[in-house]
Design a protein around this motif. Structure first.
Motif, PDB file in Angstrom:
ATOM      1  N   PHE A 200       0.713  -1.342   0.140  1.00 39.46           N
ATOM      2  CA  PHE A 200       0.250   0.094  -0.047  1.00 39.46           C
ATOM      3  C   PHE A 200       1.134   0.932  -0.268  1.00 39.46           C
ATOM      4  CE2 PHE A 200      -2.350  -3.401   1.522  1.00 39.46           C
ATOM      5  CZ  PHE A 200      -3.691  -3.237   1.099  1.00 39.46           C
ATOM      6  N   PRO A 201       0.336   2.494  -0.626  1.00 41.86           N
ATOM      7  CA  PRO A 201       1.330   3.478  -0.753  1.00 41.86           C
ATOM      8  C   PRO A 201       2.089   4.200   0.860  1.00 41.86           C
ATOM      9  CG  PRO A 201      -0.546   3.847  -2.502  1.00 41.86           C
ATOM     10  CD  PRO A 201      -0.790   2.041  -1.538  1.00 41.86           C
ATOM     11  N   LYS A 202       2.444   4.830   0.754  1.00 48.17           N
ATOM     12  CA  LYS A 202       3.272   5.080   2.734  1.00 48.17           C
ATOM     13  C   LYS A 202       3.483   6.652   1.847  1.00 48.17           C
ATOM     14  CE  LYS A 202       7.415   2.175   2.918  1.00 48.17           C
ATOM     15  NZ  LYS A 202       7.657   0.916   3.573  1.00 48.17           N
ATOM     16  N   ASN A 203       4.259   7.612   2.919  1.00 49.45           N
ATOM     17  CA  ASN A 203       4.439   8.626   2.184  1.00 49.45           C
ATOM     18  C   ASN A 203       4.757   9.854   1.270  1.00 49.45           C
ATOM     19  OD1 ASN A 203       6.149   7.927   4.976  1.00 49.45           O
ATOM     20  ND2 ASN A 203       8.126   6.813   3.570  1.00 49.45           N
ATOM     21  N   PHE A 325      -6.741  -0.530   6.086  1.00 47.64           N
ATOM     22  CA  PHE A 325      -7.066   0.242   7.006  1.00 47.64           C
ATOM     23  C   PHE A 325      -5.861  -0.039   8.576  1.00 47.64           C
ATOM     24  CE2 PHE A 325     -11.773   1.253   5.820  1.00 47.64           C
ATOM     25  CZ  PHE A 325     -11.022   2.195   4.941  1.00 47.64           C
ATOM     26  N   LYS A 326      -5.477  -0.974   8.017  1.00 41.07           N
ATOM     27  CA  LYS A 326      -4.362  -2.199   9.568  1.00 41.07           C
ATOM     28  C   LYS A 326      -3.509  -1.785   9.194  1.00 41.07           C
ATOM     29  CE  LYS A 326      -8.082  -4.106  11.469  1.00 41.07           C
ATOM     30  NZ  LYS A 326      -8.029  -5.722  11.339  1.00 41.07           N
ATOM     31  N   THR A 327      -2.795  -0.530   7.852  1.00 41.47           N
ATOM     32  CA  THR A 327      -1.526  -0.288   7.796  1.00 41.47           C
ATOM     33  C   THR A 327      -1.178   1.413   8.173  1.00 41.47           C
ATOM     34  OG1 THR A 327      -1.717   1.803   6.236  1.00 41.47           O
ATOM     35  CG2 THR A 327      -1.401  -1.123   5.447  1.00 41.47           C
ATOM     36  N   ALA A 330      -2.532   4.088   7.464  1.00 43.52           N
ATOM     37  CA  ALA A 330      -3.958   4.548   7.556  1.00 43.52           C
ATOM     38  C   ALA A 330      -3.885   4.797   9.376  1.00 43.52           C
ATOM     39  CB  ALA A 330      -4.569   2.918   7.819  1.00 43.52           C
ATOM     40  N   MET A 331      -2.877   3.511  10.140  1.00 43.79           N
ATOM     41  CA  MET A 331      -3.171   4.380  11.759  1.00 43.79           C
ATOM     42  C   MET A 331      -2.308   5.895  11.677  1.00 43.79           C
ATOM     43  SD  MET A 331      -3.574   1.154  13.384  1.00 43.79           S
ATOM     44  CE  MET A 331      -5.490   1.273  11.736  1.00 43.79           C
ATOM     45  N   ASN A 332      -1.715   6.332  11.466  1.00 46.67           N
ATOM     46  CA  ASN A 332      -1.225   7.659  11.127  1.00 46.67           C
ATOM     47  C   ASN A 332      -2.239   8.353  10.759  1.00 46.67           C
ATOM     48  OD1 ASN A 332       0.663   9.023  11.452  1.00 46.67           O
ATOM     49  ND2 ASN A 332       0.593  10.043   9.728  1.00 46.67           N
ATOM     50  N   ILE A 333      -3.414   8.427   9.545  1.00 49.53           N
ATOM     51  CA  ILE A 333      -3.738   8.731   9.377  1.00 49.53           C
ATOM     52  C   ILE A 333      -5.325   9.564  10.352  1.00 49.53           C
ATOM     53  CG2 ILE A 333      -5.958   9.858   7.290  1.00 49.53           C
ATOM     54  CD1 ILE A 333      -4.109   8.400   5.914  1.00 49.53           C
TER      55      ILE A 333
END
Length: 404
Positions: A200-203, A325-327, A330-333
């Protein structure tokens, strides 16, 4: 059979009563001071793993690395050792490294006589009967101790050496199987965590680090409100559907036996909400910690009325969103979006959830592939977890029924 000094379960062919033996007769002190300061490897004893090298337990090798080792005990192979201040929580080990090691002089070290199978005794030390013995004989004030002289005051029932060996081998086999499933479970958890970070995309990126073959287009950023549909259908008819809960570890799961349906019923109407197959459930209070899941069953369930329930337009890709939603992204969002004056009361309501933006692929088949892959991880993890729990329960039962 206990009155006859016989266990409830035995191997075929063994019928004789077990003999009560004093530990003072079947064990003897085996701790030998390291007077010559031999450079032997330093070990500690843990509740979970028994003998563990101090280099593994402590980053700096522990206090014994640079200490004068002449006061420590040499523990030869096939010896038992335990911490008298922590034996009540399982701090005992069996030395089977094939070499001599050293341990703290605070430990008690002993060996057994030739008519005792060490493996059987090792497993007995993990049984409720040994815990009862400790409780009866330990001494002290604020901190309780169970020294070797107290052990020698105790007794244990033992069968013939042949039967001892069979029992010891059985429990060794159970431990081996438990270890195998624990390792597989741990590896799957680690691999799943890595995939959650890479698929999943990050940063702020619009593409993930790892993709299935054939997918190259950048993901599009959209608000969740464009694809979510609120399904907060309340009901006071809790009898029609099975009652489910939501956990951070397992998502939407059946209520455990510790919940009695009658205790959850109050005079408050509309206490529950219904969740159809593929619909999502979140706990606003703990969403930022991963309290989210979807109904993987083919039937409708009921959950607490305090939860938020919603569906997603492409419900065939529920596995994709459940994983996304468990990444960590997502947790940061979710954490940044949580509202409330106190840490304990910070929450992510459904109205807030709708405003959050996520990168998502336009191609439905890519979502489906990712969702299927991540659901397979969850399935395998659940299988090993259940097998692990099953084996642990079998072992617990055998410890109660195969000893006198």
């Amino acid at each position: 059979m206990a009155k006859q000094n016989k266990p409830a379960i035995r191997f075929k062919g063994f019928t004789d009563a077990w003999e009560q033996r004093k530990f003072s007769d079947i064990t003897f002190p085996a701790g030998e001071k390291n007077k010559e300061n031999l450079p032997l490897e330093s070990y500690s004893i843990t509740n979970e793993s028994g003998f563990v090298p101090q280099d593994e337990k402590f980053e700096n090798g522990g206090t014994m690395r640079e200490a004068d080792k002449r006061m420590y005990y040499i523990v030869s192979p096939n010896s038992f050792a335990y911490n008298p201040a922590r034996i009540n929580v399982g701090s005992i080990g069996y030395q089977d490294t094939g070499k001599s090691v050293i341990v703290s002089s605070l430990y008690e070290v002993f060996k057994t006589s030739d008519d005792v199978d060490d493996r059987l005794l090792w497993h007995w030390f993990k049984s409720p009967d040994f815990q009862k013995l400790i409780m009866q004989l330990q001494e002290g004030g604020v901190r309780l101790y169970f020294y070797y002289d107290k052990l020698c005051m105790g007794q244990v029932f033992l069968p013939s050496l042949e039967e001892q060996r069979k029992i010891g081998k059985l429990f060794d086999t159970l431990d081996h199987l438990i270890t195998l499933h624990q390792r597989k479970y741990d590896k799957l958890q680690v691999l799943k965590k890595a995939m959650l970070e890479k698929m999943f995309p990050k940063n702020g990126s619009s593409v993930p680090e790892i993709r299935f073959k054939g997918f190259t287009d950048a993901w599009e950023q959209r608000k969740l409100g464009e694809i979510l549909q609120e399904r907060n259908t309340r009901t006071s008819d809790f009898e029609s559907n099975p009652l489910y809960s939501l956990t951070i570890e397992s998502g939407v799961t059946p209520k455990t036996d510790r919940y009695e349906r009658s205790s959850l019923v109050t005079k408050t109407e509309d206490l529950f909400k219904t969740v159809k197959p593929n619909e999502f459930v979140t706990n606003p209070m703990n969403l930022r910690f991963g309290a989210l899941g979807y109904n993987k069953n083919a039937f409708t369930v009921s959950v607490s009325g305090y939860y938020d329930v919603f569906s997603i337009d492409d419900d065939k890709c529920s596995g994709f969103w459940n994983a996304y939603f468990k990444t960590p992204t997502a947790m940061n969002i979710f954490d940044n979006a949580a509202t409330g004056s106190l840490i304990e009361k910070r929450r992510v309501k459904y109205s807030t959830l709708q405003q959050l933006a996520f990168y998502m692929p336009n191609d439905l088949s890519e979502k489906a592939e990712i969702g299927k892959y991540m659901d397979t991880f969850d399935h395998l993890i659940t299988l090993h977890q259940r097998e692990l729990e099953k084996l642990q329960n079998i072992k617990k039962s055998m410890l109660e029924k195969m000893f006198v």
